[in-house]
Design a protein around this motif. Sequence first.
Motif, PDB file in Angstrom:
ATOM      1  N   GLN A   1       0.837  -1.200   0.000  1.00  0.00           N
ATOM      2  CA  GLN A   1       0.000   0.000   0.000  1.00  0.00           C
ATOM      3  C   GLN A   1       0.872   1.251   0.000  1.00  0.00           C
ATOM      4  O   GLN A   1       0.801   2.084   0.886  1.00  0.00           O
ATOM      5  CB  GLN A   1      -0.940  -0.009   1.205  1.00  0.00           C
ATOM      6  CG  GLN A   1      -1.946  -1.144   1.176  1.00  0.00           C
ATOM      7  CD  GLN A   1      -2.797  -1.175   2.435  1.00  0.00           C
ATOM      8  OE1 GLN A   1      -2.300  -1.159   3.553  1.00  0.00           O
ATOM      9  NE2 GLN A   1      -4.105  -1.217   2.245  1.00  0.00           N
ATOM     10  N   ARG A   2       1.727   1.351  -1.015  1.00  0.00           N
ATOM     11  CA  ARG A   2       2.583   2.518  -1.135  1.00  0.00           C
ATOM     12  C   ARG A   2       3.037   2.659  -2.585  1.00  0.00           C
ATOM     13  O   ARG A   2       2.949   1.715  -3.379  1.00  0.00           O
ATOM     14  CB  ARG A   2       3.809   2.395  -0.231  1.00  0.00           C
ATOM     15  CG  ARG A   2       4.778   1.308  -0.668  1.00  0.00           C
ATOM     16  CD  ARG A   2       6.064   1.361   0.123  1.00  0.00           C
ATOM     17  NE  ARG A   2       7.066   0.483  -0.455  1.00  0.00           N
ATOM     18  CZ  ARG A   2       8.326   0.408  -0.039  1.00  0.00           C
ATOM     19  NH1 ARG A   2       8.719   1.160   0.970  1.00  0.00           N
ATOM     20  NH2 ARG A   2       9.177  -0.391  -0.613  1.00  0.00           N
ATOM     21  N   THR A   3       3.510   3.844  -2.938  1.00  0.00           N
ATOM     22  CA  THR A   3       4.046   4.061  -4.276  1.00  0.00           C
ATOM     23  C   THR A   3       5.428   3.428  -4.384  1.00  0.00           C
ATOM     24  O   THR A   3       6.091   3.189  -3.381  1.00  0.00           O
ATOM     25  CB  THR A   3       4.165   5.563  -4.577  1.00  0.00           C
ATOM     26  OG1 THR A   3       5.015   6.174  -3.604  1.00  0.00           O
ATOM     27  CG2 THR A   3       2.790   6.230  -4.552  1.00  0.00           C
ATOM     28  N   GLU A   4       5.839   3.126  -5.607  1.00  0.00           N
ATOM     29  CA  GLU A   4       7.147   2.529  -5.833  1.00  0.00           C
ATOM     30  C   GLU A   4       7.840   3.210  -7.006  1.00  0.00           C
ATOM     31  O   GLU A   4       7.183   3.624  -7.964  1.00  0.00           O
ATOM     32  CB  GLU A   4       7.025   1.026  -6.139  1.00  0.00           C
ATOM     33  CG  GLU A   4       6.622   0.183  -4.945  1.00  0.00           C
ATOM     34  CD  GLU A   4       6.695  -1.304  -5.254  1.00  0.00           C
ATOM     35  OE1 GLU A   4       6.904  -1.646  -6.434  1.00  0.00           O
ATOM     36  OE2 GLU A   4       6.560  -2.106  -4.316  1.00  0.00           O
ATOM     37  N   ALA A   5       9.162   3.306  -6.932  1.00  0.00           N
ATOM     38  CA  ALA A   5       9.969   3.777  -8.053  1.00  0.00           C
ATOM     39  C   ALA A   5      10.323   2.561  -8.909  1.00  0.00           C
ATOM     40  O   ALA A   5      10.855   1.570  -8.401  1.00  0.00           O
ATOM     41  CB  ALA A   5      11.236   4.463  -7.554  1.00  0.00           C
ATOM     42  N   VAL A   6      10.024   2.622 -10.208  1.00  0.00           N
ATOM     43  CA  VAL A   6      10.164   1.476 -11.110  1.00  0.00           C
ATOM     44  C   VAL A   6      11.166   1.803 -12.219  1.00  0.00           C
ATOM     45  O   VAL A   6      11.217   2.934 -12.707  1.00  0.00           O
ATOM     46  CB  VAL A   6       8.807   1.095 -11.722  1.00  0.00           C
ATOM     47  CG1 VAL A   6       8.954  -0.065 -12.703  1.00  0.00           C
ATOM     48  CG2 VAL A   6       7.816   0.725 -10.622  1.00  0.00           C
ATOM     49  N   ALA A   7      11.964   0.813 -12.614  1.00  0.00           N
ATOM     50  CA  ALA A   7      12.912   0.975 -13.716  1.00  0.00           C
ATOM     51  C   ALA A   7      12.946  -0.315 -14.533  1.00  0.00           C
ATOM     52  O   ALA A   7      12.355  -1.335 -14.143  1.00  0.00           O
ATOM     53  CB  ALA A   7      14.308   1.319 -13.189  1.00  0.00           C
ATOM     54  N   TYR A   8      13.659  -0.265 -15.686  1.00  0.00           N
ATOM     55  CA  TYR A   8      13.694  -1.395 -16.611  1.00  0.00           C
ATOM     56  C   TYR A   8      15.117  -1.617 -17.098  1.00  0.00           C
ATOM     57  O   TYR A   8      15.909  -0.680 -17.219  1.00  0.00           O
ATOM     58  CB  TYR A   8      12.781  -1.126 -17.807  1.00  0.00           C
ATOM     59  CG  TYR A   8      11.398  -0.694 -17.410  1.00  0.00           C
ATOM     60  CD1 TYR A   8      10.439  -1.625 -17.033  1.00  0.00           C
ATOM     61  CD2 TYR A   8      11.057   0.658 -17.383  1.00  0.00           C
ATOM     62  CE1 TYR A   8       9.171  -1.228 -16.648  1.00  0.00           C
ATOM     63  CE2 TYR A   8       9.789   1.062 -16.998  1.00  0.00           C
ATOM     64  CZ  TYR A   8       8.850   0.116 -16.630  1.00  0.00           C
ATOM     65  OH  TYR A   8       7.609   0.530 -16.241  1.00  0.00           O
ATOM     66  N   VAL A   9      15.451  -2.888 -17.383  1.00  0.00           N
ATOM     67  CA  VAL A   9      16.776  -3.240 -17.883  1.00  0.00           C
ATOM     68  C   VAL A   9      16.632  -4.223 -19.043  1.00  0.00           C
ATOM     69  O   VAL A   9      15.885  -5.204 -18.943  1.00  0.00           O
ATOM     70  CB  VAL A   9      17.649  -3.878 -16.775  1.00  0.00           C
ATOM     71  CG1 VAL A   9      18.964  -4.380 -17.361  1.00  0.00           C
ATOM     72  CG2 VAL A   9      17.929  -2.882 -15.675  1.00  0.00           C
TER      73      VAL A   9
END
Length: 243
Positions: free
Chosen positions: A76-84
């Motif tokens: 129940q929180r926001t997340e920082a997302v990235a891709y590789v």
Amino acid sequence: MTARERLLTWSTLATLACLVLLSFLRPGGNQLMADGEADAKAIGPASSVLLVEEDKPTVKLHAMDGRLAWGEEAQQRTEAVAYVHIGALLTQLMQREERVEERQAMTERLTEDAQVMIDELEKIQAEIEDLQPEDEAAQEQMQRGQQLAQQLQAFRQQADAIVEAKAAEQLEQCYRELVTAVNVVADRNKIDTVFRFIPTDDDFTPADVNGAMLQIRLRTLLRYPENSDITEDVAEELNLDLE
């Protein structure tokens, strides 16, 4: 004050009120409001913010582990997302000199073992050519040659499995190195979740329709922010050059 003076005063006030109202309705007035919003000061500090909606439970927004949260659970929180893009990285890791030499050494060793049996088969064949087919010695040599040929075939199958197992072992090692580098970059940039992906602009290399469909299925992302791609950062952490 006479009635005429009162009428004149009220008329003047009404005119001023209209002018003020028009100033808010004009684009210039909106720009002033926008500028005011841009210059507005932050509110807080505050431990939480309560958001209410009619006939709905109240939502309490608060900070949790440096992220905006609306509950106590980790989900129940926001997340920082990235891709590789891991394909190019794994390929280069597999082509590092020490791994290539290890695979080559194993292949050469297995080839030498196979060559011993091949030489023996050629010797048996040469001996059979000097004998008559009906000779008992020729029959024995032919039987021995057949057995050795079967052993050679079984050895080659076993050798292929050994080489395949070594490649799989190295590939897992490369994957572990890649994950370690991803964790380092993610920790440094405060990224919570990293997904593997294939850039949509990469060319297809299909042999047939099934191959093309497989590459489409592997490209799970159709649209993504370019600055969320941290492949270059991970490559730098692994001392790889993607150029």
